[in-house]
Design a protein around this motif. Structure first.
Motif, mmCIF file in Angstrom:
data_model
loop_
_atom_site.group_PDB
_atom_site.id
_atom_site.type_symbol
_atom_site.label_atom_id
_atom_site.label_comp_id
_atom_site.label_asym_id
_atom_site.label_seq_id
_atom_site.Cartn_x
_atom_site.Cartn_y
_atom_site.Cartn_z
ATOM 1 N N ARG A 1 0.969 -1.168 -0.054
ATOM 2 C CA ARG A 1 -0.096 0.079 0.052
ATOM 3 C C ARG A 1 1.087 1.329 -0.059
ATOM 4 N N ARG A 2 2.030 1.187 0.801
ATOM 5 C CA ARG A 2 2.676 2.467 0.857
ATOM 6 C C ARG A 2 3.502 2.641 -0.771
ATOM 7 N N ILE A 3 3.896 1.495 -1.303
ATOM 8 C CA ILE A 3 4.638 1.696 -2.476
ATOM 9 C C ILE A 3 3.360 2.144 -3.626
ATOM 10 N N LEU A 4 2.346 1.906 -3.498
ATOM 11 C CA LEU A 4 1.270 2.074 -4.449
ATOM 12 C C LEU A 4 0.809 3.682 -4.326
ATOM 13 N N ALA A 5 0.801 3.970 -3.178
ATOM 14 C CA ALA A 5 0.554 5.381 -2.693
ATOM 15 C C ALA A 5 1.536 6.465 -3.262
ATOM 16 N N ILE A 6 2.833 5.957 -3.273
ATOM 17 C CA ILE A 6 3.735 6.861 -3.781
ATOM 18 C C ILE A 6 3.972 6.752 -5.323
ATOM 19 N N ALA A 7 3.641 5.501 -6.048
ATOM 20 C CA ALA A 7 3.581 5.624 -7.171
ATOM 21 C C ALA A 7 2.314 6.440 -8.130
ATOM 22 N N ASN A 8 1.250 6.284 -7.136
ATOM 23 C CA ASN A 8 -0.111 7.062 -7.472
ATOM 24 C C ASN A 8 0.548 8.611 -7.398
ATOM 25 N N ALA A 9 1.013 9.016 -6.331
ATOM 26 C CA ALA A 9 1.711 10.454 -6.443
ATOM 27 C C ALA A 9 2.612 10.852 -7.498
ATOM 28 N N LEU A 10 3.553 9.978 -7.712
ATOM 29 C CA LEU A 10 4.508 10.190 -8.905
ATOM 30 C C LEU A 10 3.773 10.153 -10.303
ATOM 31 N N ASP A 11 2.501 9.432 -10.411
ATOM 32 C CA ASP A 11 1.785 9.425 -11.544
ATOM 33 C C ASP A 11 0.923 10.807 -11.693
ATOM 34 N N GLY A 12 0.952 11.702 -10.708
ATOM 35 C CA GLY A 12 0.171 13.020 -10.797
ATOM 36 C C GLY A 12 -1.197 12.994 -10.028
ATOM 37 N N MET A 13 -1.521 11.836 -9.548
ATOM 38 C CA MET A 13 -2.531 11.977 -8.649
ATOM 39 C C MET A 13 -2.585 12.873 -7.242
ATOM 40 N N SER A 14 -3.393 13.645 -6.865
ATOM 41 C CA SER A 14 -3.173 14.527 -5.838
ATOM 42 C C SER A 14 -2.646 13.865 -4.430
ATOM 43 N N ARG A 15 -1.943 14.400 -3.725
ATOM 44 C CA ARG A 15 -1.390 13.589 -2.546
ATOM 45 C C ARG A 15 -2.678 12.973 -1.727
ATOM 46 N N LYS A 16 -3.659 13.733 -1.440
ATOM 47 C CA LYS A 16 -4.671 13.293 -0.911
ATOM 48 C C LYS A 16 -5.356 12.125 -1.340
ATOM 49 N N ALA A 17 -5.551 12.142 -2.650
ATOM 50 C CA ALA A 17 -6.315 11.154 -3.507
ATOM 51 C C ALA A 17 -5.464 9.905 -3.603
ATOM 52 N N ALA A 18 -4.091 10.086 -3.564
ATOM 53 C CA ALA A 18 -2.958 8.861 -3.625
ATOM 54 C C ALA A 18 -3.107 8.359 -2.184
ATOM 55 N N ALA A 19 -2.946 9.048 -1.175
ATOM 56 C CA ALA A 19 -3.084 8.585 0.249
ATOM 57 C C ALA A 19 -4.325 7.913 0.487
ATOM 58 N N GLU A 20 -5.667 8.378 0.167
ATOM 59 C CA GLU A 20 -6.862 7.632 0.527
ATOM 60 C C GLU A 20 -6.927 6.533 -0.454
ATOM 61 N N ALA A 21 -6.342 6.284 -1.766
ATOM 62 C CA ALA A 21 -6.619 5.303 -2.293
ATOM 63 C C ALA A 21 -5.933 4.008 -1.849
ATOM 64 N N ALA A 22 -4.783 4.400 -1.087
ATOM 65 C CA ALA A 22 -3.749 3.380 -0.352
ATOM 66 C C ALA A 22 -4.346 3.035 1.070
ATOM 67 N N GLY A 23 -5.306 3.642 1.483
ATOM 68 C CA GLY A 23 -6.001 3.538 3.156
ATOM 69 C C GLY A 23 -5.292 4.200 3.928
ATOM 70 N N MET A 24 -4.781 5.360 3.634
ATOM 71 C CA MET A 24 -3.944 6.258 4.590
ATOM 72 C C MET A 24 -4.257 7.767 4.494
ATOM 73 N N ASP A 25 -3.864 8.708 5.295
ATOM 74 C CA ASP A 25 -4.176 10.038 5.349
ATOM 75 C C ASP A 25 -2.813 10.621 4.703
ATOM 76 N N ARG A 26 -3.260 12.138 4.353
ATOM 77 C CA ARG A 26 -1.939 12.787 3.616
ATOM 78 C C ARG A 26 -0.785 12.914 4.367
ATOM 79 N N GLN A 27 -0.976 13.136 5.648
ATOM 80 C CA GLN A 27 0.167 13.256 6.592
ATOM 81 C C GLN A 27 1.077 12.039 6.496
ATOM 82 N N THR A 28 0.182 10.950 6.811
ATOM 83 C CA THR A 28 0.997 9.633 6.674
ATOM 84 C C THR A 28 1.866 9.351 5.478
ATOM 85 N N LEU A 29 1.159 9.526 4.455
ATOM 86 C CA LEU A 29 1.679 9.481 2.898
ATOM 87 C C LEU A 29 3.141 10.385 3.048
ATOM 88 N N ARG A 30 3.050 11.583 3.665
ATOM 89 C CA ARG A 30 4.189 12.571 3.638
ATOM 90 C C ARG A 30 5.372 11.989 4.468
#
Length: 86
Positions: free
Chosen positions: A28-57
């Motif tokens: 899930r952590r790798i997926l969130a980072i890949a989504n953010a690199l793909d241009g997804m917003s940080r909030k959307a990338a985090a939520e898609a991986a089941g975490m909040d934006r601060q956790t993704l940070r």
């Protein structure tokens, strides 16, 4: 305030291929980072991986410093015993 940069030594596609070979939380952590690199917003990338934006940070900081190995859980040794077994 500028957005936190994510290291770009791996493409989102490469990260997603690594994600398939790992266990749940790391995946899930790798997926969130890949989504953010793909241009997804940080909030959307985090939520898609089941975490909040601060956790993704926090995970991005560890990924930037240590790569994929930085995304693994780091369990401590636990609390030391409070008595001596004799």
């Amino acid at each position: 305030m500028s957005a936190l940069e994510i290291r770009k030594d791996r493409t989102p596609a490469v990260l997603r291929s690594c994600q398939r070979e790992t266990y749940g939380r790391l995946s899930r952590r790798i997926l969130a980072i890949a989504n953010a690199l793909d241009g997804m917003s940080r909030k959307a990338a985090a939520e898609a991986a089941g975490m909040d934006r601060q956790t993704l940070r926090d995970w991005v900081l560890r990924y930037n410093e240590h790569g994929i190995c930085g995304l693994t859980d780091r369990w401590g040794d636990g609390r030391p015993p409070t008595f001596d077994a004799q």
